[in-house]
Design a protein around this motif. Sequence first.
Motif, PDB file in Angstrom:
ATOM      1  N   TYR A  82      60.039  35.267  46.941  1.00  0.00           N
ATOM      2  CA  TYR A  82      59.409  36.179  48.278  1.00  0.00           C
ATOM      3  C   TYR A  82      58.581  35.164  49.330  1.00  0.00           C
ATOM      4  N   LEU A  83      58.333  33.974  48.730  1.00  0.00           N
ATOM      5  CA  LEU A  83      57.403  32.934  49.518  1.00  0.00           C
ATOM      6  C   LEU A  83      58.028  32.775  50.941  1.00  0.00           C
ATOM      7  N   PRO A  84      59.313  32.264  51.113  1.00  0.00           N
ATOM      8  CA  PRO A  84      59.862  32.360  52.291  1.00  0.00           C
ATOM      9  C   PRO A  84      59.800  33.528  53.226  1.00  0.00           C
ATOM     10  N   LEU A  85      59.594  34.689  52.639  1.00  0.00           N
ATOM     11  CA  LEU A  85      59.326  35.852  53.592  1.00  0.00           C
ATOM     12  C   LEU A  85      57.900  35.880  54.225  1.00  0.00           C
ATOM     13  N   LEU A  86      57.111  35.515  53.220  1.00  0.00           N
ATOM     14  CA  LEU A  86      55.513  35.494  53.858  1.00  0.00           C
ATOM     15  C   LEU A  86      55.741  34.254  54.667  1.00  0.00           C
ATOM     16  N   ILE A  87      56.135  33.426  54.731  1.00  0.00           N
ATOM     17  CA  ILE A  87      56.390  32.271  55.776  1.00  0.00           C
ATOM     18  C   ILE A  87      56.785  32.813  57.069  1.00  0.00           C
ATOM     19  N   ILE A  88      57.932  33.536  56.995  1.00  0.00           N
ATOM     20  CA  ILE A  88      58.573  33.995  58.031  1.00  0.00           C
ATOM     21  C   ILE A  88      57.886  35.066  58.876  1.00  0.00           C
ATOM     22  N   ALA A  89      57.057  36.094  57.888  1.00  0.00           N
ATOM     23  CA  ALA A  89      56.496  37.040  58.464  1.00  0.00           C
ATOM     24  C   ALA A  89      55.158  36.225  59.446  1.00  0.00           C
ATOM     25  N   LEU A  90      54.608  35.415  58.799  1.00  0.00           N
ATOM     26  CA  LEU A  90      53.475  34.658  59.409  1.00  0.00           C
ATOM     27  C   LEU A  90      53.564  33.825  60.618  1.00  0.00           C
ATOM     28  N   VAL A  91      54.877  33.496  60.682  1.00  0.00           N
ATOM     29  CA  VAL A  91      55.332  32.630  61.972  1.00  0.00           C
ATOM     30  C   VAL A  91      54.859  33.164  63.389  1.00  0.00           C
ATOM     31  N   LEU A 176      68.095  37.320  58.868  1.00  0.00           N
ATOM     32  CA  LEU A 176      67.180  38.250  57.986  1.00  0.00           C
ATOM     33  C   LEU A 176      68.002  38.987  57.109  1.00  0.00           C
ATOM     34  N   GLY A 177      69.246  39.868  57.518  1.00  0.00           N
ATOM     35  CA  GLY A 177      69.822  40.444  56.509  1.00  0.00           C
ATOM     36  C   GLY A 177      70.521  39.948  55.594  1.00  0.00           C
ATOM     37  N   CYS A 178      70.801  38.883  55.858  1.00  0.00           N
ATOM     38  CA  CYS A 178      71.508  37.967  54.960  1.00  0.00           C
ATOM     39  C   CYS A 178      70.367  37.531  53.755  1.00  0.00           C
ATOM     40  N   ILE A 179      69.280  36.913  54.121  1.00  0.00           N
ATOM     41  CA  ILE A 179      68.182  36.545  53.027  1.00  0.00           C
ATOM     42  C   ILE A 179      67.703  37.841  52.463  1.00  0.00           C
ATOM     43  N   LEU A 180      67.626  38.956  52.798  1.00  0.00           N
ATOM     44  CA  LEU A 180      67.030  40.259  52.417  1.00  0.00           C
ATOM     45  C   LEU A 180      68.335  40.719  51.170  1.00  0.00           C
ATOM     46  N   ALA A 181      69.464  40.390  51.881  1.00  0.00           N
ATOM     47  CA  ALA A 181      70.705  41.069  51.041  1.00  0.00           C
ATOM     48  C   ALA A 181      70.647  39.861  49.777  1.00  0.00           C
ATOM     49  N   LEU A 182      70.571  38.567  49.784  1.00  0.00           N
ATOM     50  CA  LEU A 182      70.413  37.756  48.843  1.00  0.00           C
ATOM     51  C   LEU A 182      69.189  37.980  47.742  1.00  0.00           C
ATOM     52  N   LEU A 183      68.166  38.572  48.491  1.00  0.00           N
ATOM     53  CA  LEU A 183      66.984  38.648  47.302  1.00  0.00           C
ATOM     54  C   LEU A 183      67.385  39.907  46.653  1.00  0.00           C
ATOM     55  N   GLU A 185      70.106  41.103  45.560  1.00  0.00           N
ATOM     56  CA  GLU A 185      70.940  40.845  44.692  1.00  0.00           C
ATOM     57  C   GLU A 185      70.528  40.113  43.585  1.00  0.00           C
ATOM     58  N   THR A 186      69.316  39.340  43.971  1.00  0.00           N
ATOM     59  CA  THR A 186      68.831  38.481  42.794  1.00  0.00           C
ATOM     60  C   THR A 186      67.821  39.136  42.126  1.00  0.00           C
ATOM     61  N   THR A 187      66.972  39.739  42.711  1.00  0.00           N
ATOM     62  CA  THR A 187      65.770  40.340  41.907  1.00  0.00           C
ATOM     63  C   THR A 187      66.068  41.916  41.599  1.00  0.00           C
ATOM     64  N   GLY A 188      66.824  42.546  42.278  1.00  0.00           N
ATOM     65  CA  GLY A 188      67.230  44.031  42.174  1.00  0.00           C
ATOM     66  C   GLY A 188      65.959  45.116  42.542  1.00  0.00           C
ATOM     67  N   ASN A 189      64.945  44.532  43.254  1.00  0.00           N
ATOM     68  CA  ASN A 189      63.960  45.477  43.439  1.00  0.00           C
ATOM     69  C   ASN A 189      63.722  45.452  45.142  1.00  0.00           C
ATOM     70  N   ILE A 190      63.847  46.561  45.659  1.00  0.00           N
ATOM     71  CA  ILE A 190      63.646  46.814  47.213  1.00  0.00           C
ATOM     72  C   ILE A 190      62.374  46.910  47.780  1.00  0.00           C
ATOM     73  N   ALA A 195      58.066  45.970  51.859  1.00  0.00           N
ATOM     74  CA  ALA A 195      56.639  45.342  52.319  1.00  0.00           C
ATOM     75  C   ALA A 195      57.132  44.401  53.417  1.00  0.00           C
ATOM     76  N   PHE A 196      57.918  43.366  53.128  1.00  0.00           N
ATOM     77  CA  PHE A 196      57.915  42.315  54.214  1.00  0.00           C
ATOM     78  C   PHE A 196      58.674  42.967  55.612  1.00  0.00           C
ATOM     79  N   HIS A 197      59.574  43.988  55.542  1.00  0.00           N
ATOM     80  CA  HIS A 197      60.035  44.103  56.661  1.00  0.00           C
ATOM     81  C   HIS A 197      58.934  44.865  57.549  1.00  0.00           C
ATOM     82  N   PHE A 198      58.311  45.668  56.829  1.00  0.00           N
ATOM     83  CA  PHE A 198      56.763  46.309  57.316  1.00  0.00           C
ATOM     84  C   PHE A 198      55.918  45.289  57.851  1.00  0.00           C
ATOM     85  N   VAL A 199      55.601  44.420  57.148  1.00  0.00           N
ATOM     86  CA  VAL A 199      54.477  43.406  57.490  1.00  0.00           C
ATOM     87  C   VAL A 199      55.144  42.515  58.827  1.00  0.00           C
ATOM     88  N   TYR A 200      56.261  42.256  58.642  1.00  0.00           N
ATOM     89  CA  TYR A 200      57.100  41.354  59.682  1.00  0.00           C
ATOM     90  C   TYR A 200      57.124  42.105  61.136  1.00  0.00           C
TER      91      TYR A 200
END
Length: 211
Positions: A82-91, A176-183, A185-190, A195-200
């Motif tokens: 989720y670190l890349p998401l945090l970076i994207i949100a803060l850009v 973003l859709g691709c990154i979130l879909a990958l995540l 699939e990787t973690t199984g937790n929405i 939270a990222f979508h909201f903050v972004y």
Amino acid sequence: KKSHPVIFSLMLGILLTLLISIASAAASIMELSDDGILVAQAGAFLVMAVIVTVYMTRGSRSLAQFGFKPLEGASSKDALYYLPLLIIALVQPFIGGLNVELTTAEVLFYLVFTLLVGFTEESVFRGIIRDKLKFKGSVFYIVFSSIFFGILHMSNALNGNDLAYVLMQVINALLLGCILALLIETTGNIIPLIAFHFVYDALAFMTKENQ
């Protein structure tokens, strides 16, 4: 009764876009301000949020089936994803700066609006559609949902935005859709994705250049 998961997924995404487009068009016809249009869109998202919540909890279904799982079960390795998401949100606020002239009422409205958007869009694209298409495999789901998520953001054209802006939104949404879909699939937790979508989105509304 034969199920048509791909058609169902398409119709669900189109329903969301249609509700928002109708709300936006109605607000424009009524000559409401930009904030008035957002209020109308918030109403559309609220309606869709109720629809998807009812769907996800109806009958034998449970929210866990769609990725709503306790965060305490997540590993430290998952947190790194989720670190890349945090970076994207803060850009955006880092580059454009926060708009300190916003009133408390405006900030609260943007927070409620973006929370509705985050919950609804993630529940649709990373929750229900993923569950419907799981039999097709991860690759099909990631490609399908990413492209579909990007294309549906073309509805922003109805808000009077120019073509270049709309195309940028589509490309941004697709990536973003691709990154979130990958995540998912990787973690199984929405939940972290909501939270990222909201903050972004919230930070985007509160950035100077977007005012």
